[in-house]
Every structure is written in structure tokens, then in C-alpha cells.
Design a protein around this motif. Structure first.
Motif, PDB file in Angstrom:
ATOM      1  N   ARG A 140       0.856  -1.101  -0.057  1.00 32.81           N
ATOM      2  CA  ARG A 140      -0.062  -0.275   0.089  1.00 32.81           C
ATOM      3  C   ARG A 140       0.940   1.317   0.009  1.00 32.81           C
ATOM      4  O   ARG A 140       1.996   1.448   0.618  1.00 32.81           O
ATOM      5  CB  ARG A 140      -0.782  -0.217   1.182  1.00 32.81           C
ATOM      6  CG  ARG A 140      -1.877  -1.094   1.495  1.00 32.81           C
ATOM      7  CD  ARG A 140      -2.724  -1.059   2.502  1.00 32.81           C
ATOM      8  NE  ARG A 140      -2.033  -0.962   3.613  1.00 32.81           N
ATOM      9  CZ  ARG A 140      -2.395  -0.787   4.858  1.00 32.81           C
ATOM     10  NH1 ARG A 140      -3.606   0.005   5.135  1.00 32.81           N
ATOM     11  NH2 ARG A 140      -1.619  -0.427   5.970  1.00 32.81           N
ATOM     12  N   PRO A 141       0.528   2.481  -0.664  1.00 30.97           N
ATOM     13  CA  PRO A 141       1.194   3.463  -0.472  1.00 30.97           C
ATOM     14  C   PRO A 141       1.347   4.158   0.848  1.00 30.97           C
ATOM     15  O   PRO A 141       0.396   3.864   1.476  1.00 30.97           O
ATOM     16  CB  PRO A 141       0.336   4.537  -1.563  1.00 30.97           C
ATOM     17  CG  PRO A 141      -1.137   3.861  -1.541  1.00 30.97           C
ATOM     18  CD  PRO A 141      -0.639   2.542  -1.662  1.00 30.97           C
ATOM     19  N   ARG A 142       2.260   4.991   1.136  1.00 30.99           N
ATOM     20  CA  ARG A 142       2.354   5.566   2.407  1.00 30.99           C
ATOM     21  C   ARG A 142       0.890   6.185   2.941  1.00 30.99           C
ATOM     22  O   ARG A 142       0.385   5.954   3.936  1.00 30.99           O
ATOM     23  CB  ARG A 142       3.534   6.560   2.561  1.00 30.99           C
ATOM     24  CG  ARG A 142       3.694   7.226   3.974  1.00 30.99           C
ATOM     25  CD  ARG A 142       4.795   8.001   3.768  1.00 30.99           C
ATOM     26  NE  ARG A 142       5.854   7.568   3.698  1.00 30.99           N
ATOM     27  CZ  ARG A 142       6.883   6.770   4.498  1.00 30.99           C
ATOM     28  NH1 ARG A 142       6.466   6.693   5.687  1.00 30.99           N
ATOM     29  NH2 ARG A 142       7.872   6.332   4.096  1.00 30.99           N
ATOM     30  N   ARG A 145      -1.619   3.928   4.705  1.00 38.77           N
ATOM     31  CA  ARG A 145      -1.088   3.223   6.079  1.00 38.77           C
ATOM     32  C   ARG A 145      -1.446   3.760   7.188  1.00 38.77           C
ATOM     33  O   ARG A 145      -1.042   3.402   8.111  1.00 38.77           O
ATOM     34  CB  ARG A 145       0.240   3.063   6.022  1.00 38.77           C
ATOM     35  CG  ARG A 145       0.766   1.869   4.932  1.00 38.77           C
ATOM     36  CD  ARG A 145       2.160   1.942   4.607  1.00 38.77           C
ATOM     37  NE  ARG A 145       3.018   2.432   5.410  1.00 38.77           N
ATOM     38  CZ  ARG A 145       4.294   3.031   4.999  1.00 38.77           C
ATOM     39  NH1 ARG A 145       4.677   3.104   3.884  1.00 38.77           N
ATOM     40  NH2 ARG A 145       5.137   3.734   6.016  1.00 38.77           N
ATOM     41  N   ALA A 149       3.920   2.679  10.570  1.00 38.80           N
ATOM     42  CA  ALA A 149       5.418   2.780  10.089  1.00 38.80           C
ATOM     43  C   ALA A 149       5.683   1.285   9.415  1.00 38.80           C
ATOM     44  O   ALA A 149       5.147   0.271  10.096  1.00 38.80           O
ATOM     45  CB  ALA A 149       6.682   3.152  11.236  1.00 38.80           C
ATOM     46  N   ARG A 150       6.499   1.378   8.370  1.00 38.98           N
ATOM     47  CA  ARG A 150       6.550   0.313   7.632  1.00 38.98           C
ATOM     48  C   ARG A 150       7.949  -0.440   7.785  1.00 38.98           C
ATOM     49  O   ARG A 150       8.963   0.394   7.712  1.00 38.98           O
ATOM     50  CB  ARG A 150       6.360   0.268   6.202  1.00 38.98           C
ATOM     51  CG  ARG A 150       6.835  -0.664   5.490  1.00 38.98           C
ATOM     52  CD  ARG A 150       6.263  -0.704   3.812  1.00 38.98           C
ATOM     53  NE  ARG A 150       4.630  -0.834   3.920  1.00 38.98           N
ATOM     54  CZ  ARG A 150       4.173  -0.449   2.877  1.00 38.98           C
ATOM     55  NH1 ARG A 150       4.827   0.383   1.850  1.00 38.98           N
ATOM     56  NH2 ARG A 150       3.055  -0.312   2.761  1.00 38.98           N
ATOM     57  N   GLU A 207       8.831   2.357   0.348  1.00 44.75           N
ATOM     58  CA  GLU A 207       8.327   3.443   1.286  1.00 44.75           C
ATOM     59  C   GLU A 207       8.704   3.030   2.483  1.00 44.75           C
ATOM     60  O   GLU A 207       7.869   3.146   3.560  1.00 44.75           O
ATOM     61  CB  GLU A 207       6.870   3.862   1.061  1.00 44.75           C
ATOM     62  CG  GLU A 207       7.057   4.738  -0.519  1.00 44.75           C
ATOM     63  CD  GLU A 207       5.389   5.248  -0.415  1.00 44.75           C
ATOM     64  OE1 GLU A 207       5.400   6.222  -0.764  1.00 44.75           O
ATOM     65  OE2 GLU A 207       4.465   4.591  -0.217  1.00 44.75           O
ATOM     66  N   ASP A 209      10.258   2.600   6.559  1.00 41.01           N
ATOM     67  CA  ASP A 209      10.861   3.315   7.480  1.00 41.01           C
ATOM     68  C   ASP A 209      11.986   2.791   8.385  1.00 41.01           C
ATOM     69  O   ASP A 209      12.866   3.418   8.875  1.00 41.01           O
ATOM     70  CB  ASP A 209       9.650   3.730   8.727  1.00 41.01           C
ATOM     71  CG  ASP A 209       8.480   4.361   8.040  1.00 41.01           C
ATOM     72  OD1 ASP A 209       8.710   5.651   7.904  1.00 41.01           O
ATOM     73  OD2 ASP A 209       7.585   3.998   7.798  1.00 41.01           O
TER      74      ASP A 209
END
Length: 413
Positions: A140-142, A145, A149-150, A207, A209
Motif C-alpha cells: 500500500r502507498p504511504r 497506511r 510505520a513500515r 516506502e 521506515d
């Protein structure tokens, strides 16, 4: 000799041949089941029925005028096909032609599809496989979300086993106010060379973190044909007959004899898929990708029970290692490379699982590791998730790019 005596003698001969044939298979199958719990027990039952039938029913059927040639045909077929198959399995025989890697072997590629940069992935669109070819949720795009945090994981089958999902659950249960989302871009058989390509292809698109990097095993397995840096994607058209060949030791023996006669046997090069210096360069390059994106990195050393328990025989007999002593030495050297790379990378943390788990007694190691001493039991996955989570939470404190350097503590220090 009267006609009745000749008839009874022929019946006894037929009965003994058929029963003896099936009894031989029954003995081999029983020995195989005792040694390997995964063997097909239903096949043992079928052989037992055929043995009893040949001994008790065949004379009665013949006396009633029933044709018994089919029984003799089954017995001959059993002697020519089933008995050699079971004997080869009992001896542990296995052979695969056209081998390009220590792992995956040719038959394993039935699970994968070729990829021009990564060599192989899962087929996108399969259940549980995302558009990038990994067994993971869609990326998924930021913006979608929310607050999560990814954490992106690069690795091999040790990561693909599933500890990132446990790590996500552990963190979110403890810190619901600051959730994380774990994204595994790991796949069985991947080396750091492939991990470097994963970072280059998907590092920015993920993307992330935080990035967690864990390789090593496939890097120091023996290379076949060429080292990873010179490999091309395997041919997908070989998959159907590879799958059939993988199921029959008798066909594998025939393939081995044919390959030997034609001089086309696959032999290891005597060097790892990825050399120690290449391993260092790959890990450094992976770090560079994420550093440019402002993403801190957790480097993980690959733990094992080999030194304390044993190195399994199949790692040598299956052509993954030249010998056990070399395997132990290579694994220690490659983990030392991980520590050296981490010390040179300021925005990183070391999760030294090898050092931490080396202190565990053998009985505890058997509960952590599966029989191969590489992959994890359920308790081991939970332990790994907890240890890596501590390193992830530490590296998150580094803040934006250019922040303070990590001391490289993590598990085991």
C-alpha cells in the motif's frame, strides 16, 4: 507327473512368486516408514493386502477358473519398479539433472517463475502472492497506511518462514498507539546478490521506515555452473517433467546414468555462490540504497545449532557444502562480514543472533531450530521475532538521515 500334480505345482509356484514379490516390497516399505515418518503409510497397507491376497486368494481364484495372469503381471511389475524404487529411497539416493544452485534444485523451480533481475519469484496473482512475486500482502502507498510505520525485510527462507508477521503482532500489542506494518521481500534460496537487486528494484517503492537485512546461508552454499553474479533466470519450460522426475528415485537413477554417459553431470565449482568479498559488497550496497532514502538498517547474523549440536549429513551429500568443517568455517566468516559491514554503516544496528544463540545449551537449541539446524521451530520463530523487534525499536530511534550513529548492540551484545 499327473495333471493335478502339475496344476498344484504351478499354482504353488505362482503363489510363491507373487507373495514373495509383494513381501519384499512390504519389508522395504516398512523399513522406510520406520525411518521416515513422512512416507506414505497407505502404500504399506496396499502392499500388505496384495501379499495376503497372493498367498490366500490366488489358489482359490485359480481353482474356480479365474484368470490369474494379471496377478503375475503385478508381481513382475512390482519387482521391476516398486522394489528398486523403495530400495533407492531406503538408501537415501537422490539425483537431479541440470542443477544451477545448491538450493533451489531443479524440481524446486516448479514453485517459482523466472525473473530477469531476481532469477526467480513466486507467480504474481497466486493466492497469497503480491504483484511483486512475494508471499506477502499487496504494498500500500504511504498515504493508505494511516499512522503505521513500515518495516521491510530482505532475506531468504529463514525470513520467509514468517517471523516478521509475529514481530508485527508483538509490537502492535505492546504499542497500539504507534503501530508498525511488516513487509517481507524474502524468498527461499535468495542470496545477498538477489537481496541487492530487491533493494534496487523495490527499496524506494516500498516506502520503508526501517529495513531488516538477513542473508548468509545461500551465499556460502556451493555454486553450480557459475556464481550468482553471472547467473541467468532458469528456464520455466523445464518445470513439468522436473516435477515428475522429483517423485521417482528410479527415474532419477536413469537420468544419472544418462548424464554420466553423455558427460553432462552437474558438479559444484568448489566455491560459494557469493564470495565473502562479494557478500561484503552486496550488504554495503543494500545499506547504500536505504541510506539514500533516509531509512536505517538492522543487520542480522544468521544463527545455527550446527556448532553445538551437529552439521546434518545432507548438507554435504546434497552438494551444498564441500565438507562439514568448511561449512562451519564459512558460516562464521560470513557472519563476521555482517558485523564488519554494520560497524562501517553509521545508521544501522546489529542484531547478533549467532552470538546470542550460541550461548544456549543443546537441549534449548533443539527447541529453537528444526532438524537442519538452520530453520526454526515455532518457539524459535517467536524468539527470533522478539530479538529482532528489539533491534528494530532501537534503530527507529536514530531519527532522520544524518542522525546519531548506532552502537550496534542488538541481540547477543
Amino acid at each position: 507327473m499327473s495333471g493335478n500334480e502339475a496344476y498344484e505345482r504351478q499354482t504353488r509356484w505362482l503363489r510363491n512368486v507373487c507373495a514373495g514379490s509383494f513381501l519384499l516390497s512390504l519389508g522395504l516399505a516398512f523399513a522406510l516408514v520406520r525411518r521416515e515418518a513422512a512416507a506414505e503409510v497407505w502404500g504399506l497397507g496396499a502392499l500388505a493386502l496384495l501379499t495376503v491376497g497372493a498367498w490366500t486368494l490366488l489358489p482359490r481364484l485359480r481353482a474356480r477358473g479365474w484368470p490369474c495372469r494379471w496377478f503375475l503381471s503385478l508381481a513382475v511389475l512390482n519387482l521391476l519398479a516398486v522394489v528398486p524404487e523403495l530400495a533407492l529411497r531406503l538408501r537415501g539416493f537422490r539425483y537431479e539433472s541440470g542443477r544451477q544452485f545448491g538450493y533451489p534444485q531443479p524440481s524446486e523451480f516448479t514453485r517459482f517463475v523466472p525473473h530477469p533481475q531476481l532469477l526467480w519469484t513466486y507467480a504474481p496473482g497466486q493466492p497469497g502472492v503480491n504483484a511483486w512475486g512475494f508471499r506477502e500482502r499487496e504494498v500500500r502507498p504511504r498515504a493508505a497506511r494511516e499512522r503505521a510505520a513500515r518495516v521491510v525485510f530482505l532475506g531468504d527462507s529463514c525470513t520467509e518462514q514468517g517471523y516478521p508477521a509475529i514481530l508485527e503482532l508483538l509490537h502492535n500489542a505492546r504499542h497500539p498507539e504507534a503501530p508498525i506494518e511488516c513487509l517481507s521481500l524474502a524468498l527461499s534460496g535468495y542470496s545477498s546478490w538477489q537481496g541487492r537487486r530487491v533493494a534496487e528494484l523495490y527499496g524506494a517503492r516500498a516506502e520503508a521506515d526501517v529495513a531488516v537485512v538477513w542473508f548468509g546461508w545461500n551465499d556460502h552454499w556451493l555454486a553450480y555452473g557459475a556464481p550468482d553474479a553471472e547467473k541467468r533466470a532458469p528456464e520455466a519450460r523445464q518445470a513439468p517433467w522436473r516435477h515428475v522426475l522429483a517423485g521417482s528415485r528410479l527415474l532419477q537413477l536413469a537420468q544419472r546414468l544418462a548424464d554420466r554417459a553423455l558427460g553432462r553431470q552437474s558438479r559444484p565449482l568448489g566455491r560459494p555462490r557469493v564470495s565473502a568479498e562479494e557478500y561484503r559488497a552486496n550488504l554495503t550496497a543494500i545499506y547504500g540504497v536505504f541510506e539514500r532514502l533516509g531509512v536505517p538498517v538492522v543487520f542480522v547474523t544468521a544463527p545455527s545449532s550446527h556448532a553445538a549440536v551437529r552439521v546434518p549429513d545432507f548438507l554435504v551429500s546434497d552438494g551444498l557444502l564441500p565438507d562439514k568443517a568448511t561449512g562451519l568455517r564459512w558460516h562464521a566468516e560470513y557472519n563476521a562480514v555482517v558485523r564488519e559491514v554494520q560497524r562501517a554503516c553509521p545508521r544501522s544496528v546489529l542484531c547478533d543472533l549467532e552470538t546470542a544463540y550460541r550461548r544456549l545449551p543443546p537441549d534449548a537449541l533443539r527447541r529453537v531450530f528444526m532438524g537442519d539446524g538452520i530453520h526454526f521451530m515455532p518457539a524459535g520463530l517467536a524468539l527470533v521475532a522478539s530479538d529482532v523487534l528489539r533491534a528494530v525499536e532501537e534503530v527507529k530511534s536514530l531519527g532522520p538521515a544524518g542522525g546519531s550513529a548506532a552502537g550496534g548492540r542488538g541481540a547477543g551484545e
